[in-house]
Design a protein around this motif. Sequence first.
Motif, short mmCIF file in Angstrom:
data_model
loop_
_atom_site.label_atom_id
_atom_site.label_comp_id
_atom_site.label_asym_id
_atom_site.label_seq_id
_atom_site.Cartn_x
_atom_site.Cartn_y
_atom_site.Cartn_z
N UNK A 77 43.11 -21.01 5.46
CA UNK A 77 41.94 -20.90 6.33
C UNK A 77 42.12 -19.75 7.32
N UNK A 78 43.30 -19.63 7.93
CA UNK A 78 43.55 -18.56 8.89
C UNK A 78 43.50 -17.18 8.22
N UNK A 79 44.16 -17.07 7.07
CA UNK A 79 44.18 -15.79 6.37
C UNK A 79 42.78 -15.33 5.99
N UNK A 80 41.96 -16.27 5.51
CA UNK A 80 40.61 -15.92 5.09
C UNK A 80 39.71 -15.63 6.30
N UNK A 81 39.82 -16.45 7.34
CA UNK A 81 38.95 -16.28 8.51
C UNK A 81 39.20 -14.95 9.20
N UNK A 82 40.47 -14.52 9.22
CA UNK A 82 40.82 -13.29 9.92
C UNK A 82 41.01 -12.10 8.96
N UNK A 115 53.68 -18.77 18.51
CA UNK A 115 54.30 -19.53 17.42
C UNK A 115 53.42 -20.71 17.03
N UNK A 116 53.35 -20.96 15.73
CA UNK A 116 52.45 -21.98 15.20
C UNK A 116 53.23 -23.01 14.39
N UNK A 117 52.68 -24.22 14.35
CA UNK A 117 53.34 -25.32 13.64
C UNK A 117 52.32 -26.32 13.15
N UNK A 118 52.35 -26.62 11.85
CA UNK A 118 51.57 -27.72 11.30
C UNK A 118 52.38 -28.99 11.45
N UNK A 119 51.86 -29.96 12.22
CA UNK A 119 52.68 -31.13 12.55
C UNK A 119 51.79 -32.28 13.00
N UNK A 120 52.40 -33.47 13.14
CA UNK A 120 51.66 -34.55 13.77
C UNK A 120 51.52 -34.23 15.25
N UNK A 143 45.20 -17.55 18.02
CA UNK A 143 45.50 -16.13 18.21
C UNK A 143 46.21 -15.69 16.95
N UNK A 144 45.52 -14.92 16.14
CA UNK A 144 46.03 -14.61 14.80
C UNK A 144 45.57 -13.22 14.37
N UNK A 145 46.45 -12.44 13.72
CA UNK A 145 47.83 -12.78 13.40
C UNK A 145 48.70 -12.92 14.65
N UNK A 146 49.83 -13.59 14.47
CA UNK A 146 50.75 -13.82 15.59
C UNK A 146 51.27 -12.48 16.10
N UNK A 147 51.28 -12.25 17.40
CA UNK A 147 51.76 -10.96 17.94
C UNK A 147 53.21 -10.67 17.55
N UNK A 148 53.53 -9.39 17.40
CA UNK A 148 54.90 -8.97 17.12
C UNK A 148 55.79 -9.30 18.32
N UNK A 149 57.09 -9.40 18.08
CA UNK A 149 58.03 -9.79 19.14
C UNK A 149 57.91 -8.89 20.37
N UNK A 163 51.10 -25.74 24.76
CA UNK A 163 50.90 -26.03 23.34
C UNK A 163 49.45 -26.47 23.13
N UNK A 164 48.75 -25.75 22.27
CA UNK A 164 47.33 -26.02 22.00
C UNK A 164 47.12 -26.37 20.54
N UNK A 165 46.19 -27.27 20.28
CA UNK A 165 45.74 -27.53 18.91
C UNK A 165 44.68 -26.49 18.57
N UNK A 166 44.88 -25.78 17.45
CA UNK A 166 43.91 -24.74 17.08
C UNK A 166 43.16 -25.08 15.78
N UNK A 167 43.68 -26.01 14.99
CA UNK A 167 43.02 -26.48 13.77
C UNK A 167 43.38 -27.94 13.52
#
Length: 336
Positions: free
Chosen positions: A92-97, A211-216, A326-332, A312-316
Amino acid sequence: KIKLTHMDHEMKVKVGEAIAAKLIRDGNIALVGPYSSPIGMVTTKIADDAHIPYVITSAIAEELLQRGLKYVFRVQPSTRHQAMYTIKYLRQLSDEYNLGCKTIALIHENTFGSVVHNHIKNEYAAEYKFEILGDISYAATVSDLTNEVSKIKALNADFIVDTGYLSDSILKMRAYIDMKVEPKGGIIGCANGLYSNPMIIKEFGKYAEGMMDGNYWYNPRSAFTQKVFEEYNKRFDKIKFSCHAAPAYDAALVLIDALERAGTTDGPKLRDALAKTNLKEHISPGGAIEFDSVGQNKNALSTMQQIQNRSIKVVLPQEYSDGKAIFPIPKWDKKT
């Protein structure tokens, strides 16, 4: 009134085995826990053999509920849920952006992480139009992951999907920063013990940003969740409410609801009440908590979290979000 007895399994299977047996001998009418899936494999069997209900709070391995146990229930997403939702959100992120991401490299610890990533490889990568370029595993007890991170970087995938516990994920994060590992779509956690944990902000400061994480997680839009937050923050000022607190809270709600309906602490009767659970008011995303024939919450839902402005925010998905990705994730070197 409920009296809670707390015992720490110390991430050691033998310790978990011993304390589960002790808790049952001491007359506890139900068990809740654990954090670790390997410990859950042992302790759930002990409870089931004793006809003591067990509500899982964090352990996500699919096998926990695939052994014919009748007294074991889980409110949060399983390894299969975690894998499916995370890969779905990446597409979804790849397609949306319009990023055109097509490839994934996997890195994970070799117990529950292997189970998560086997689901990704064998079930969901192709479904969501991704190619798996490589799969790097390691033992969670390692003291250095430089070699493994070097290997994952060399694969040059669009996404790195990362699963692990807290301490090993801290090692990986340090290596990612030192080696400037920066895939096009980013390093994405899947059931990661660090990336949805306030500890990442404390440990890494600005480098945690994005940083992103799919999680409960919990439902930040729920008025009930906000009420729970307020009560939690009155009692605890040093430990922030985290992803692990949410399913633990709901596990307690489920157990209390079953006790009220059963009207008894008798193990078999309490187990039958748990099996009939239909709990609409809880703090997790998703519909009512209902258990299928093996004890898994049928409506469990993983969300995608992101670190934004040291929070920490829920984005999806959007219906449970309190932030926009915020995507793509910023470089270091672009993080502030």
